[in-house]
Enzyme design. Structure first.
Site, PDB file in Angstrom:
ATOM      1  N   GLN A  37     -95.519  51.008   8.965  1.00 14.10           N
ATOM      2  CA  GLN A  37     -96.365  49.954   9.519  1.00 14.10           C
ATOM      3  C   GLN A  37     -95.881  48.635   8.937  1.00 14.10           C
ATOM      4  OE1 GLN A  37    -100.708  50.781   9.383  1.00 14.10           O
ATOM      5  NE2 GLN A  37    -100.073  52.681   8.376  1.00 14.10           N
ATOM      6  N   TYR A  38     -95.443  47.734   9.793  1.00  9.20           N
ATOM      7  CA  TYR A  38     -94.945  46.431   9.339  1.00  9.20           C
ATOM      8  C   TYR A  38     -96.038  45.383   9.510  1.00  9.20           C
ATOM      9  CZ  TYR A  38     -90.277  48.238   8.757  1.00  9.20           C
ATOM     10  OH  TYR A  38     -89.186  48.953   8.309  1.00  9.20           O
ATOM     11  N   PHE A  39     -96.049  44.414   8.603  1.00 12.01           N
ATOM     12  CA  PHE A  39     -97.085  43.399   8.598  1.00 12.01           C
ATOM     13  C   PHE A  39     -96.472  42.011   8.715  1.00 12.01           C
ATOM     14  CE2 PHE A  39     -98.790  47.100   6.617  1.00 12.01           C
ATOM     15  CZ  PHE A  39    -100.083  47.161   7.090  1.00 12.01           C
TER      16      PHE A  39
END
Length: 85
Positions: A37-39
């Protein structure tokens, strides 16, 4: 301080590479399933600065990783910080 150094090379013949690795004693490992999961940051464009902030989950293990901007384009070297939680 930890650095990630990434080099990629084109593979002409995957079957020949597999045979060569086996003659050197390499064995297949187990399959690992990872979910990333990239932010984003509201004040900073990570794509423009070539940074990344992600959570990687693999089974019961979770890691948060920050990858700093690339400091050497030839080897794609960057500072990396990682925490397991």
């Amino acid at each position: 301080m930890t650095y990630e150094v990434e080099l990629k090379f084109p593979l002409q013949d995957a079957e020949q590479m597999q045979i060569r690795l086996e003659t050197l004693g390499a064995v297949r490992g187990t399959i690992q399933v990872q979910c990333d999961q990239y932010f984003a940051h509201p004040e900073r464009d990570f794509a423009a600065t070539d940074e990344a902030l992600r959570i990687r989950s693999s089974g019961e293990e979770n890691r948060i990783t920050y990858k700093g901007p690339v400091i050497d384009q030839a080897t794609k070297t960057r500072q990396e910080s990682e925490l397991t939680f």
